[in-house]
Design an enzyme around this catalytic site. Structure first.
Site, PDB file in Angstrom:
ATOM      1  N   VAL A  86      38.946  44.599  44.831  1.00  0.00           N
ATOM      2  CA  VAL A  86      37.597  43.177  45.035  1.00  0.00           C
ATOM      3  C   VAL A  86      38.664  42.132  46.255  1.00  0.00           C
ATOM      4  O   VAL A  86      37.478  41.087  46.331  1.00  0.00           O
ATOM      5  CB  VAL A  86      37.980  42.619  43.281  1.00  0.00           C
TER       6      VAL A  86
ATOM      7  N   LYS B 168      33.811  44.547  27.624  1.00  0.00           N
ATOM      8  CA  LYS B 168      32.349  43.492  28.098  1.00  0.00           C
ATOM      9  C   LYS B 168      31.935  42.833  27.331  1.00  0.00           C
ATOM     10  O   LYS B 168      30.592  41.777  27.008  1.00  0.00           O
ATOM     11  CB  LYS B 168      31.978  44.380  29.396  1.00  0.00           C
TER      12      LYS B 168
ATOM     13  N   ALA C  84      48.656  36.037  47.019  1.00  0.00           N
ATOM     14  CA  ALA C  84      49.876  36.656  46.572  1.00  0.00           C
ATOM     15  C   ALA C  84      49.287  38.282  46.297  1.00  0.00           C
ATOM     16  O   ALA C  84      48.276  39.037  45.618  1.00  0.00           O
ATOM     17  CB  ALA C  84      50.066  36.562  45.493  1.00  0.00           C
TER      18      ALA C  84
END
Ligand code: HSE
Length: 438
Positions: free
Chosen positions: A16, A207, A45
């Protein structure tokens, strides 16, 4: 138009994160025109320095420790793509403490620690944006929180885990058992090496928890969600359901209930005529019923590099647009003003109303059906559909399959106990819930 760059610190440049880098750069000009300022990942990072270099080509500062981003005065917003709720939680809280806005795709973190995180963000006057946490690229958070804000939401039902939807589609298409399809899904990269969170319904419950909080203005209540996955689902139940005109999907459901809210994830029979029953493969869909708008449905990719990046970047644009807005006049994290949250409890699963699919393995002898239907009648459960499979040659047992009308789950469980106690019923009953969306 202000041209001050929004400086983003990206924590985690895996699938992602890589997609976010690519799309932000590819569409930089359009995004700048929409956001009112350029959005730039200025620092990344990741434990894998070579991956950072390969993706960014040295155009962003690389740091090994994400905490440096959380504390960096040169960064306005951090994107948390670390995952999990250990270090990710410390990182998000540290970033908030240092006055940074946070964009995260981390559903597990928000479902389990969201109450603490949103309270900290509220105190500090920063935004925690999380469109990517639910159904990947589908803008369902925006739809629930803003587009449907006029409505009293009645229920939400979603296919919100692509891995399990892919597996169920393959089991139905090919008539294969769960384990075979899971192995194939892992080979194709649809399922993780450790698929537990996906196949046991935990990811979908994270979710559903987030959507429930936004829909009903409640705190996150993941610990009270009822969760069943698909790992014990048998191909024969998928086939029998199909004979009766239904498909089985893993649904995340949250509904109003007279005593609170329902919050549950389980395999669910849905009439094959319904749109959501025809969502196949790794796709996601969320169906929302509001009192004013009626039925709305949102469909798209629930995972993947660029679909998820689409949601991450939408959040970055929202942050850019509201940077100078008074925190009290921003869209509230969970749609309702923080002091207007409702203490609606999650009702125990025994109190829900559903229709049920039952499969029973029975001796093929007189009186068996009468005993079963008597047990149901005595629990005031009415049968809607029923069939008995012709026994295989030389075998004196067979499957009886039935679908009930709506009843309370506790009554169904009582009836099942009575049915399982019959000498002619040979194994544990298979019970699946059915949704009519009436
Ligand atoms: N593992 C999830 C799925 C995607 O299979 O849909 C990320 O939440």
């Amino acid at each position: 138009m202000s041209e001050t760059v929004l400086r983003v610190g990206l924590a985690g440049i895996g699938t992602v994160g890589g997609g976010t880098w690519t799309v932000l750069n590819r569409n930089a000009e359009e995004i700048r025109r929409r956001a009112g300022r350029p959005i730039q990942i200025t620092a990344v990072a990741d434990l894998d320095a070579s991956r950072v270099a390969a993706i960014t080509g040295g155009k962003a500062r690389a740091v090994a420790d994400a905490m440096l981003l959380a504390r960096d005065p040169e960064i306005d917003v951090v994107v948390e793509l670390i995952g999990g709720y250990g270090f990710a939680k410390d990182f998000v809280l540290a970033a908030i403490e240092h006055g940074k806005h946070v964009v995260t795709a981390n559903k597990a973190l928000l479902a389990t620690h969201g109450n603490e995180i949103f309270a900290a963000a509220q105190r500090r006057g920063v935004t925690v944006a999380f469109e990517a946490a639910v159904a990947g690229g589908i803008p369902i958070i925006k739809a629930l929180r803003e587009g449907l804000t006029a409505n009293r939401i009645e229920w939400i039902a979603g296919i919100i885990n692509g891995t399990t939807n892919f597996i169920l589609s393959e089991m139905r298409d090919k008539g294969l058992p769960f384990n075979d399809v899971l192995k194939e899904a892992q080979r194709l990269g649809y399922a993780e090496a450790d698929p537990t969170f996906d196949v046991e319904g935990v990811d979908a419950a994270h979710k559903a928890t987030i959507m429930s909080a936004i829909a009903f203005g409640t705190p996150m209540q993941f610990e009270h969600a009822h969760i069943e996955g698909i790992s014990t689902l048998q191909a024969k139940d998928i086939a029998y359901a199909e004979q009766l005109g239904y498909r089985i999907k893993l649904l995340g459901i949250t509904k109003r209930h007279p005593e609170g809210v329902e919050l549950r994830v389980h395999p669910t029979l849905i009439s094959s005529k319904k749109l959501i029953a025809n969502v196949e493969g790794a796709m996601n869909a969320v169906w929302v019923k509001g009192d004013a708008v009626g039925h709305t449905m949102y469909y798209g990719k629930g995972a993947g590099a660029e679909p998820t990046a689409s949601a991450v970047i939408a959040d970055l644009v929202d942050v850019a647009r509201t940077l100078t807005a008074d925190p009290h006049n921003r869209v509230p994290h969970l749609a309702f003003q923080p002091d207007q949250m409702a203490a609606l409890p999650v009702v125990p699963i025994e109190k829900i109303q559903s229709s049920y699919y039952l499969r029973l393995r029975v001796k093929d002898q007189p009186g068996v059906l009468a005993d079963i239907t008597r047990a149901l009648a005595e629990s005031q459960i009415s049968i809607e559909a029923f069939f008995q499979r012709e026994p295989d040659e030389g075998v004196e047992e067979t499957d009886v399959v039935l679908i009930t009308h709506l009843c309370q789950e506790q009554k169904m469980r009582n009836a099942i106990s009575r049915i399982e106690a019959l000498a002619t019923v040979l194994t544990q009953a298979v019970m699946l819930r059915m949704e009519t969306f009436a």
